[in-house]
Design a protein around this motif. Sequence first.
Motif, PDB file in Angstrom:
ATOM      1  N   MET A 115      -9.075  82.776 -40.209  1.00  0.00           N
ATOM      2  CA  MET A 115      -8.829  81.539 -39.484  1.00  0.00           C
ATOM      3  C   MET A 115      -9.062  80.327 -40.387  1.00  0.00           C
ATOM      4  O   MET A 115      -8.277  79.396 -40.435  1.00  0.00           O
ATOM      5  CB  MET A 115      -9.741  81.474 -38.257  1.00  0.00           C
ATOM      6  CG  MET A 115      -9.447  80.304 -37.326  1.00  0.00           C
ATOM      7  SD  MET A 115     -10.606  80.280 -35.937  1.00  0.00           S
ATOM      8  CE  MET A 115     -10.213  81.835 -35.155  1.00  0.00           C
ATOM      9  N   TRP A 139      -6.177  77.206 -41.689  1.00  0.00           N
ATOM     10  CA  TRP A 139      -6.168  75.751 -41.589  1.00  0.00           C
ATOM     11  C   TRP A 139      -6.277  75.088 -42.944  1.00  0.00           C
ATOM     12  O   TRP A 139      -5.741  74.007 -43.173  1.00  0.00           O
ATOM     13  CB  TRP A 139      -7.214  75.252 -40.601  1.00  0.00           C
ATOM     14  CG  TRP A 139      -8.671  75.334 -40.938  1.00  0.00           C
ATOM     15  CD1 TRP A 139      -9.567  76.228 -40.460  1.00  0.00           C
ATOM     16  CD2 TRP A 139      -9.434  74.449 -41.776  1.00  0.00           C
ATOM     17  NE1 TRP A 139     -10.820  75.992 -40.956  1.00  0.00           N
ATOM     18  CE2 TRP A 139     -10.775  74.890 -41.763  1.00  0.00           C
ATOM     19  CE3 TRP A 139      -9.116  73.331 -42.543  1.00  0.00           C
ATOM     20  CZ2 TRP A 139     -11.788  74.268 -42.467  1.00  0.00           C
ATOM     21  CZ3 TRP A 139     -10.132  72.692 -43.263  1.00  0.00           C
ATOM     22  CH2 TRP A 139     -11.439  73.162 -43.216  1.00  0.00           C
ATOM     23  N   ARG A 193      -4.201  76.224 -28.314  1.00  0.00           N
ATOM     24  CA  ARG A 193      -5.366  76.881 -28.920  1.00  0.00           C
ATOM     25  C   ARG A 193      -5.050  77.340 -30.337  1.00  0.00           C
ATOM     26  O   ARG A 193      -5.858  77.151 -31.258  1.00  0.00           O
ATOM     27  CB  ARG A 193      -5.796  78.065 -28.064  1.00  0.00           C
ATOM     28  CG  ARG A 193      -7.092  78.745 -28.543  1.00  0.00           C
ATOM     29  CD  ARG A 193      -7.420  79.952 -27.686  1.00  0.00           C
ATOM     30  NE  ARG A 193      -7.558  79.564 -26.291  1.00  0.00           N
ATOM     31  CZ  ARG A 193      -7.094  80.282 -25.270  1.00  0.00           C
ATOM     32  NH1 ARG A 193      -6.441  81.418 -25.488  1.00  0.00           N
ATOM     33  NH2 ARG A 193      -7.277  79.871 -24.025  1.00  0.00           N
ATOM     34  N   THR A 242      -6.933  75.937 -33.781  1.00  0.00           N
ATOM     35  CA  THR A 242      -7.668  76.876 -34.630  1.00  0.00           C
ATOM     36  C   THR A 242      -6.957  77.152 -35.950  1.00  0.00           C
ATOM     37  O   THR A 242      -7.486  77.871 -36.789  1.00  0.00           O
ATOM     38  CB  THR A 242      -7.905  78.201 -33.891  1.00  0.00           C
ATOM     39  OG1 THR A 242      -6.658  78.753 -33.466  1.00  0.00           O
ATOM     40  CG2 THR A 242      -8.810  77.992 -32.682  1.00  0.00           C
ATOM     41  N   SER A 243      -5.776  76.559 -36.123  1.00  0.00           N
ATOM     42  CA  SER A 243      -5.007  76.775 -37.355  1.00  0.00           C
ATOM     43  C   SER A 243      -4.887  75.512 -38.207  1.00  0.00           C
ATOM     44  O   SER A 243      -4.080  75.465 -39.137  1.00  0.00           O
ATOM     45  CB  SER A 243      -3.598  77.278 -37.015  1.00  0.00           C
ATOM     46  OG  SER A 243      -3.654  78.510 -36.346  1.00  0.00           O
ATOM     47  N   MET A 287      -9.963  75.759 -24.685  1.00  0.00           N
ATOM     48  CA  MET A 287     -11.107  76.218 -25.468  1.00  0.00           C
ATOM     49  C   MET A 287     -12.232  76.631 -24.517  1.00  0.00           C
ATOM     50  O   MET A 287     -13.225  75.915 -24.362  1.00  0.00           O
ATOM     51  CB  MET A 287     -11.575  75.117 -26.421  1.00  0.00           C
ATOM     52  CG  MET A 287     -10.492  74.570 -27.330  1.00  0.00           C
ATOM     53  SD  MET A 287      -9.812  75.781 -28.493  1.00  0.00           S
ATOM     54  CE  MET A 287     -11.129  75.877 -29.687  1.00  0.00           C
ATOM     55  N   VAL A 346     -14.494  73.714 -34.150  1.00  0.00           N
ATOM     56  CA  VAL A 346     -14.192  75.096 -34.519  1.00  0.00           C
ATOM     57  C   VAL A 346     -14.701  75.305 -35.940  1.00  0.00           C
ATOM     58  O   VAL A 346     -14.255  74.625 -36.869  1.00  0.00           O
ATOM     59  CB  VAL A 346     -12.678  75.392 -34.459  1.00  0.00           C
ATOM     60  CG1 VAL A 346     -12.375  76.776 -35.027  1.00  0.00           C
ATOM     61  CG2 VAL A 346     -12.173  75.293 -33.018  1.00  0.00           C
ATOM     62  N   GLU A 347     -15.659  76.205 -36.097  1.00  0.00           N
ATOM     63  CA  GLU A 347     -16.272  76.454 -37.411  1.00  0.00           C
ATOM     64  C   GLU A 347     -16.728  75.143 -38.054  1.00  0.00           C
ATOM     65  O   GLU A 347     -16.457  74.858 -39.215  1.00  0.00           O
ATOM     66  CB  GLU A 347     -15.299  77.191 -38.320  1.00  0.00           C
ATOM     67  CG  GLU A 347     -14.935  78.587 -37.832  1.00  0.00           C
ATOM     68  CD  GLU A 347     -13.995  79.326 -38.760  1.00  0.00           C
ATOM     69  OE1 GLU A 347     -13.463  78.696 -39.706  1.00  0.00           O
ATOM     70  OE2 GLU A 347     -13.775  80.529 -38.539  1.00  0.00           O
TER      71      GLU A 347
END
Length: 212
Positions: free
Chosen positions: A1, A5, A92, A96-97, A121, A164-165
């Motif tokens: 993932m 990105w 989503r 996330t990308s 999410m 996200v992360e």
Amino acid sequence: MKKSWMLLLLIYSFCPAQEIALLKYSGGGDWYANPTSLPNLIKFSNQNINTRIKMKPGVVEPSSPDLLSYPFVHMTGHGNVVFSDSDVINLRNYLTSGGFLHIDDNYGMDEFIRKEIKKIMPNADLVELPASHPIFQKPYPFPGGIPKIHEHDGKRPQAFGIFVEQRLVLLYTYETDLGDGWEDAEVHHDPAEVRLKALKMGANILNYIFNN
């Protein structure tokens, strides 16, 4: 993932000009509100923080495969918002990308959009961004956090995020109405200093996206 990105950001960095877009959603809300806001923000950012964004923003639907073509998508309006199952899956995947969604409540969207964000999410909560967050630091400092542009219910302006992360992927601005401040001066008759404050905060958002 994480690799996906990073790859998207690498692709954007080599493009001669980026393109950003307005989200055309369903539900009856006026997704088309503030028609001059994004062009004015693009012009300001290109002139002042050296972005290279095409002057005419795109329009994209949540379920469209074209969504992944835009590093930044802006969403606004006053009323109801409904995301279909395909909208939710595509949004989503977008977030996330490597994509970034900015939702600016133009007054009246809040009760609807929070439920739709949770659908996108479900395992992440909206958290209020502190004034120390990098998005408020440069290129224009906002030591108090998100600025107040338009008064509606006497509430303080707030900026919420989904991460996200540890990467901010969704920014929800509430009780500030940045988009109104980006519009042509004759639309809302805001003082020049208020419009400038809104444009600077918008430029900070774009700077954060393209440089983090």
